[in-house]
Design a protein around this motif. Structure first.
Motif, short mmCIF file in Angstrom:
data_model
loop_
_atom_site.label_atom_id
_atom_site.label_comp_id
_atom_site.label_asym_id
_atom_site.label_seq_id
_atom_site.Cartn_x
_atom_site.Cartn_y
_atom_site.Cartn_z
N ALA A 38 24.16 -24.71 68.81
CA ALA A 38 24.60 -24.34 67.46
C ALA A 38 24.39 -25.45 66.45
O ALA A 38 24.63 -25.26 65.26
N GLY A 39 23.94 -26.62 66.93
CA GLY A 39 23.63 -27.69 66.00
C GLY A 39 24.48 -28.92 66.15
O GLY A 39 24.25 -29.93 65.47
N TYR A 40 25.48 -28.90 67.04
CA TYR A 40 26.27 -30.09 67.26
C TYR A 40 25.45 -31.11 68.04
O TYR A 40 24.67 -30.76 68.94
N ALA A 41 25.67 -32.38 67.74
CA ALA A 41 25.14 -33.42 68.60
C ALA A 41 25.90 -33.36 69.93
O ALA A 41 27.05 -32.93 69.97
N PRO A 42 25.27 -33.79 71.04
CA PRO A 42 25.96 -33.71 72.33
C PRO A 42 27.32 -34.39 72.33
O PRO A 42 28.27 -33.90 72.94
N GLU A 43 27.44 -35.55 71.65
CA GLU A 43 28.73 -36.23 71.58
C GLU A 43 29.75 -35.34 70.88
O GLU A 43 30.90 -35.21 71.33
N GLN A 44 29.33 -34.70 69.78
CA GLN A 44 30.24 -33.79 69.08
C GLN A 44 30.59 -32.59 69.95
O GLN A 44 31.73 -32.14 69.96
N ALA A 45 29.59 -32.08 70.67
CA ALA A 45 29.83 -30.92 71.52
C ALA A 45 30.84 -31.24 72.62
O ALA A 45 31.72 -30.42 72.93
N LEU A 46 30.72 -32.43 73.22
CA LEU A 46 31.69 -32.84 74.23
C LEU A 46 33.08 -32.93 73.62
O LEU A 46 34.06 -32.45 74.21
N ARG A 47 33.18 -33.52 72.43
CA ARG A 47 34.49 -33.64 71.78
C ARG A 47 35.06 -32.27 71.43
O ARG A 47 36.27 -32.06 71.55
N GLU A 48 34.20 -31.34 71.01
CA GLU A 48 34.67 -30.00 70.69
C GLU A 48 35.22 -29.32 71.94
O GLU A 48 36.25 -28.64 71.89
N TYR A 49 34.54 -29.47 73.07
CA TYR A 49 35.04 -28.87 74.31
C TYR A 49 36.38 -29.49 74.69
O TYR A 49 37.32 -28.76 75.06
N LEU A 50 36.48 -30.81 74.63
CA LEU A 50 37.73 -31.46 74.99
C LEU A 50 38.84 -31.05 74.03
O LEU A 50 40.00 -30.92 74.44
N ARG A 51 38.50 -30.80 72.77
CA ARG A 51 39.53 -30.37 71.81
C ARG A 51 40.05 -28.97 72.11
O ARG A 51 41.24 -28.71 72.04
N ARG A 52 39.14 -28.05 72.47
CA ARG A 52 39.59 -26.67 72.67
C ARG A 52 39.99 -26.37 74.11
O ARG A 52 40.69 -25.39 74.37
N GLY A 53 39.58 -27.21 75.08
CA GLY A 53 39.95 -26.98 76.47
C GLY A 53 39.14 -25.87 77.09
O GLY A 53 38.14 -25.40 76.55
N GLY A 54 39.57 -25.45 78.28
CA GLY A 54 38.85 -24.41 79.02
C GLY A 54 39.80 -23.37 79.56
O GLY A 54 40.96 -23.27 79.14
N ARG A 55 39.32 -22.59 80.49
CA ARG A 55 40.13 -21.51 81.07
C ARG A 55 41.34 -22.11 81.79
O ARG A 55 41.20 -22.88 82.74
N GLY A 56 42.54 -21.72 81.34
CA GLY A 56 43.76 -22.20 81.97
C GLY A 56 44.03 -23.67 81.77
O GLY A 56 44.85 -24.26 82.49
N ARG A 57 43.36 -24.29 80.81
CA ARG A 57 43.51 -25.72 80.60
C ARG A 57 43.65 -26.00 79.12
O ARG A 57 42.78 -25.65 78.33
N ALA A 58 44.76 -26.61 78.73
CA ALA A 58 44.98 -26.93 77.33
C ALA A 58 44.00 -28.00 76.88
O ALA A 58 43.65 -28.90 77.64
N GLY A 59 43.54 -27.89 75.64
CA GLY A 59 42.67 -28.91 75.07
C GLY A 59 43.46 -29.91 74.25
O GLY A 59 44.69 -29.82 74.11
N LEU A 60 42.74 -30.89 73.69
CA LEU A 60 43.41 -31.93 72.93
C LEU A 60 44.11 -31.36 71.70
O LEU A 60 45.20 -31.83 71.33
N ASP A 61 43.52 -30.36 71.06
CA ASP A 61 44.15 -29.76 69.88
C ASP A 61 45.48 -29.10 70.24
O ASP A 61 46.47 -29.22 69.51
N ASP A 62 45.50 -28.39 71.37
CA ASP A 62 46.73 -27.75 71.80
C ASP A 62 47.79 -28.78 72.15
O ASP A 62 48.97 -28.64 71.78
N LEU A 63 47.40 -29.84 72.86
CA LEU A 63 48.35 -30.89 73.20
C LEU A 63 48.88 -31.57 71.94
O LEU A 63 50.08 -31.86 71.84
N ALA A 64 48.00 -31.83 70.99
CA ALA A 64 48.44 -32.45 69.73
C ALA A 64 49.39 -31.53 68.98
O ALA A 64 50.39 -31.98 68.39
N GLY A 65 49.11 -30.21 69.02
CA GLY A 65 50.02 -29.27 68.38
C GLY A 65 51.38 -29.25 69.03
O GLY A 65 52.42 -29.17 68.35
#
Length: 674
Positions: A38-65
């Motif tokens: 979609a146009g993210y740099a790989p570093e940004q893409a990794l950070r986006e995944y860590l922010r949103r998390g995965g199946r059954g796993r909270a991401g950084l945004d959820d933890l911060a919330g």
């Protein structure tokens, strides 16, 4: 007979569950790859995944919330007047008990009774002032005297609890000896801190202090610095708690503090310790304040604990924000996160950190020469394989059957074999592979021959294959192709949602050629305001460009150079665009833009297409969108060189390009046979 052992089973609470299923790294890779496309740099893409998390796993945004909501809940639920409220209740009870005693005591002189009643009736409204005025009152009621002494005891325990967590409860039924021990501890602690401030303390000083007073420090600090860190953190929280009170509450409490344990000595010792701790740890927040809005009153000790929690939450919020911005997730205090939010939050944070490490260790992400994180060739191959499979599925849906050319390499077997390489799909030569394994194991120094079995072939005489042993049967391609894929990277491609399908198409075609048509050569060319040759990794990580210009003229010029460099190979030209040419390359090498398309730009583009046609290229245009001008222009261009125009939906672009490439090779293959 061996003694029987007793076993005890219970919940495992020493870190992550060792029996929990492993996290799914492929899910993380898929999510990261989608963002890269979609146009993210790989570093940004990794950070986006860590922010949103995965199946059954909270991401950084959820933890911060959750950290933010926990903080807001503490402020909305509590107030800091708990100690004052408790003192007021005890004071009212003592006065009521004294009045009752005065009414019952018939032997009391009337004048004395009247004087005492006047003292009780004229008490100030201020709780602190009332307690101070009764400090020297001669209580007639033993119960009232005990209740009033309980006020002094409560104030002393609260002041200690504000600096030493747990003291209020520990001293609830304290004796005079217990209070004496506390007094001695405070004196010795003050002297130890003073010596440390001067640099005169030794390890023996700390050891002696802990030997004598260590039972009053459940944290069990192992050094003077650990002791100071623990005490300073609590002391700073107590200072912030006082500043968070209303001015009236703060004045009342400071006045009452003189009554702690019935002597100002306690506060003098605590003030000495607070001053020493602040000078030793000036970097802590000693002057902050919070706005409490709730009705649940907190005493000094509990209030200090809440201020500590708020400070912990602030540190966690900062750590989570830094992790979102690129810091390693290992910097997050997982234990403290679990203490504040629960064990599930700690598990999610550990898993996210493990995924971050695993992605880099697995080789799917790597740090480039410029320090940026990039998709590795292994990750690009994996993504290409997935996209090619998706394109094949869509192609089979369009044609009504799966094209069998996707399943293997073109050509007939030659009878020769070669070592297997990643991406090879030719059948194994089983005999040659097993022979390689036997020869390798027989020559292995660690596999000395057995007098009974002869050459040792591994445990139990088995033949063990490795990747290096495998050989595949070679095939001879009927023809080799030089494939130029020209992709439009002008602003409209990103604005109209065609950027990701374009990149997916290029990656699928690249993987097809790399793994199924290894003798072919592929050149990727992007054209916006100007054109450039790109490697697949560069195209994969390319962010959308907000530049005007569709310089197909320059793109065709680079395609001509590519075909000229590969004589004897079948030239295949594939062009993906959503707009008419609006730019051309001037003789001096500078791009020139004009909209609407200038006749000279169109003429330059046609002349360059004619040069490409002289190589005998099989040309296919892929028109995206419904622009009538583009439709007319591409139809004329295709007619001029005997090419084809395909108008796929963006989601069908990959299947269309792969299908046309296969048909182009098939047409040339049929020609070669005849």
């Amino acid at each position: 007979m061996a003694a029987e052992r007793a076993y005890r089973y219970g919940r495992f609470d020493d870190g992550p569950d060792p029996l929990a299923p492993p996290f799914d790294l492929s899910e993380a890779l898929d999510g990261i790859a989608d963002d890269v496309m979609a146009g993210y740099a790989p570093e940004q893409a990794l950070r986006e995944y860590l922010r949103r998390g995965g199946r059954g796993r909270a991401g950084l945004d959820d933890l911060a919330g959750r950290v933010h909501r926990r903080r807001q809940d503490l402020l909305r639920r509590h107030s800091l007047g708990g100690t004052l409220d408790e003192v007021r209740k005890l004071l009212d009870r003592a006065v009521l008990q004294e009045r009752g005693q005065l009414a019952r005591d018939v032997g009391l002189d009337d004048t004395d009774r009247t004087f005492r009643e006047l003292q009780l009736n004229d008490l100030p409204d201020s709780t602190a002032a009332a307690v101070t005025s009764l400090a020297n009152y001669d209580w007639q009621s033993a119960d009232a005297r005990a209740t009033f002494e309980h006020i002094r005891d409560l104030l002393g325990r609260e002041q200690l609890d504000a600096r030493f967590a747990g003291m209020k409860r520990a001293l609830e039924s304290a004796t005079d000896d217990d209070r004496t021990a506390i007094t001695e501890m405070l004196r010795d602690l003050g002297e130890l801190l003073d010596k440390h401030s001067r640099g005169d303390d030794t390890d023996d000083d700390f050891a002696r202090f802990m030997a004598e007073h260590g039972d009053q420090f459940p944290e069990r600090p192992q050094s003077i610095d650990e002791l100071i860190d623990t005490l300073a953190k609590r002391s700073a929280a107590a200072a912030r708690m006082l500043r968070s009170m209303t001015p009236e509450q703060r004045d009342e409490l400071l006045t009452l503090s003189a009554q702690a344990f019935g002597s100002p000595e306690l506060m003098a010792q605590l003030d000495r310790i607070d001053a020493a701790l602040q000078s030793l740890r000036p970097g802590l927040d000693w002057s902050g304040a919070e706005s409490f809005e709730g009705d649940e009153g907190l005493g000094m000790g509990d209030g200090t604990g809440v201020l500590e929690d708020l400070a912990d939450l602030d540190r966690l919020a900062e750590q989570l924000a830094q992790a979102s911005d690129g810091s390693p997730l290992s910097t997050i205090d997982v234990e403290r996160l679990g203490a504040q939010l629960g064990g599930d939050a700690a598990v999610s944070a550990r898993e996210l950190a493990a995924i971050e490490r695993a992605l880099q260790r697995s080789g799917h992400l790597r740090v480039g020469a410029d320090g940026d994180l990039r998709l590795s060739p292994a990750a690009v191959r994996r993504l290409g394989r997935s996209l090619l499979r998706a394109a094949a599925d869509r192609l089979s849906q369009r044609t009504g059957r799966r094209d069998t050319r996707l399943a293997g390499s073109a050509g007939e077997q030659t009878g020769a074999t070669r070592t297997w390489q990643f991406g090879d799909v030719e059948p194994w030569d089983v005999g040659a592979s097993i022979t390689n394994a036997i020869v390798r194991q027989a020559g292995d120094v660690s596999s000395a021959p057995s007098p009974i079995l002869g050459p040792r072939l591994g445990a139990a005489g088995r033949v063990r294959l490795t990747v290096d042993d495998i050989e595949v049967r070679e095939t001879e391609a009927r023809s080799r192709a030089a494939v130029a894929l020209l992709v439009d990277t002008s602003f409209s491609m990103a604005a109209e949602g065609r950027w990701v399908p374009m990149k997916r198409t290029a990656l699928a075609l690249h993987h097809l050629i790399e793994t199924r048509f290894r003798g072919d050569d592929l050149q990727l060319v992007s054209f916006g305001l100007y054109a450039q040759r790109l490697g697949i990794d560069a195209l994969t990580s390319m962010a959308p460009r907000h530049e005007q210009g569709t310089n197909l003229h320059h793109g065709l010029l680079l395609a001509s150079r590519f075909f000229r460099a590969h004589p004897g190979q079948q030239p295949v030209l594939l062009i993906v665009t959503d707009g008419e040419p609006t730019a051309q390359l001037l003789p001096g090498g500078e791009p020139w833009f004009s909209y609407p398309p200038d006749p000279s730009t169109l003429a330059s583009t046609v002349r360059e297409l004619d040069r490409v046609a002289r190589f005998g290229a099989d040309v296919t245009f892929f028109r995206l969108g419904d622009d009538p001008g583009l439709e007319s222009f591409l139809a004329a261009m295709a007619n001029r060189v005997g090419g084809t125009v395909v108008s796929p939906d963006p989601d069908d672009l990959g299947a269309a390009v792969v299908g046309e490439f296969l048909r182009a090779r098939s047409r040339r293959g049929d020609t070669d046979e005849h």
